[in-house]
Enzyme design. Sequence first.
Site, PDB file in Angstrom:
ATOM      1  N   CYS A 281       0.804  -1.221   0.000  1.00 57.57           N
ATOM      2  CA  CYS A 281       0.000   0.000   0.000  1.00 57.57           C
ATOM      3  C   CYS A 281       0.846   1.285   0.000  1.00 57.57           C
ATOM      4  CB  CYS A 281      -0.989  -0.018   1.160  1.00 57.57           C
ATOM      5  SG  CYS A 281      -0.267  -0.515   2.723  1.00 57.57           S
ATOM      6  N   TYR A 282       2.109   1.183   0.426  1.00 57.94           N
ATOM      7  CA  TYR A 282       3.028   2.329   0.400  1.00 57.94           C
ATOM      8  C   TYR A 282       4.304   1.917  -0.329  1.00 57.94           C
ATOM      9  CZ  TYR A 282       0.089   4.652   3.868  1.00 57.94           C
ATOM     10  OH  TYR A 282      -0.951   5.265   4.506  1.00 57.94           O
TER      11      TYR A 282
END
Lengths: 135, 404
Positions: free
Chosen positions: B140-141
């Site tokens: 997600c990052y």
Amino acid sequence: MYSEKIVLHIPSNMVDKPIVYKLSRDFDLEFNILKATVIPNEEGVLVLELKGDKNNYDKALRYLEAEKIKIKSLSKDVTRDENKCVHCGLCVGICPVSAFEVELDSRKIIFKQDKCIACGMCVNVCPYKAMEIKL
Amino acid sequence: MGKTIAEINEKIKKGEAVVVTAEEMIDIVKEKGSETAAQDVDVVTTGTFGPMCSSGAYLNLGHTSPKFKFGGGRTTLNGIEVYTGLAAVDIYLGATALSEDDPKNKVYPGKFKYGGGHVIQDLVEGKDIELEATSYGTDCYPGKRLNNIINLNDINEAVLFNPRNLYQNYNVAVNLSDKVIYTYMGTLKPNLGNANYCSAGQLSPLLNDPYYRTIGIGTKIFLGGGVGFVSWWGTQHNPGVKRADNGTPLTPSGTAAVIGDLKRMSGEWLKGVSFLGYGATLSVGIGVPIPILDEDMAKFTGVSDEDISTSIVDYSKAYPEGISESVGRATYAELKSGKIIIKDKEVITAGISSYYKAKEIAEELKTWIKKGDFFLTEPVAQFPDAESGYKFKPMKMRKLKGGE
Ligand code: SF4
Ligand code: SF4
């Protein structure tokens, strides 16, 4: 006759050498000791007025430089940035010649530049980097 | 007859409140007596400006595209390390943080020219700040490396949050050894060459409310030129120490944690500082209004430098070795005279906190209140007080199991 006031920073291993005596004997300069301080385990600071032949004076400076003695001309080059000074007073206790004074009611710290011997102590100690020295 | 904070606020609203600085209050109490002073004066303003190492700011940097997780990675601002152990884009910038490249005390005494405190000052002055970060990347990052320029105006929250400020009284530092020492109390010359103190004395907030009657959690204050609040008692809060008859502690005692919006502060009241041989930190300007609820509060705020004393401590041995030993006492009036006598020797004194700026803060806060721009708050909870038994303890030393 040439005359100049200078500040000598003498490394600790040179403090006990007869520097002033040499200046007068080898370079025929007249001297007047305006101030002598030893900053513990750092160095000696000697403020001298030298008078004599300009050639001899220049030779004397070269001798001092060869001995790794730092030479500065007097006071003019220590200044305070008024925008940075917060008037805390830390310089007051550190200056060897009391060049800082506390104004009574306002508790402003006044810098008396004419008393300064350009030892550089306040430049290192001032946490706000308000004191500047030009070398 | 007492007053309530609500009544005082009503007067402020009408422009009728009588507001004086803690310095002005001294003469008012001397001339009129504390009973009349309590009727005449509504608010006393205090102030202090000095290095407060337990200071810092948390920032929310905003998200990048693709997203980047600062949390758990390594981030620097202008080369200074920040704490990333928070959520993805929250960081904490501490006042004493340094750059990895700083020689520190390897070149003794270190100069510590630029540290966390200086970054805070640069941020507050609206300067662009260089951000460099590395991270491990997640689904997600995904970002792993980031170089960017940030500015206070562009980021989300920027909050000054200081776990310990406002020390109620502080030591005088001297050096009994025969060598120069470099401390957080300044450079101390050998053999009692100088004595440094660090309190605004009669103007200092907690010395004007010695039992924390009006200063507590939720108290609204002047913080760094903006408005802030007392968020908790400060770390190392030590209310149980011996006190003089006027209530002021004889040694360092109470402290407060403070919080406020960095975006509304100014570089005039938040300044990065460098202590030779010790480190970098932040000088913070704080002003606290004290409501004069009754005669006792008038008495407390009427305290003067002659009536506040502190202990003189040797920073060459007693302090570093944690020996609680004093080489004498001095009042702030004596300290401010420029010289004190210690062990029969006349010693030059110097301040670390700026009384000049403390006074400016007390005046500024007075103006805010008089103009009706600043109202007083009732604390929502009190600090642990002198009778609470609350104490500042040294670290307990224990060995790991199986160790020697
Ligand atoms: S130490 Fe620096 S900031 Fe403090 S009074 Fe001296 S020059 Fe000003
Ligand atoms: S350089 Fe600073 S400490 Fe040294 S004499 Fe001048 S004012 Fe005093």
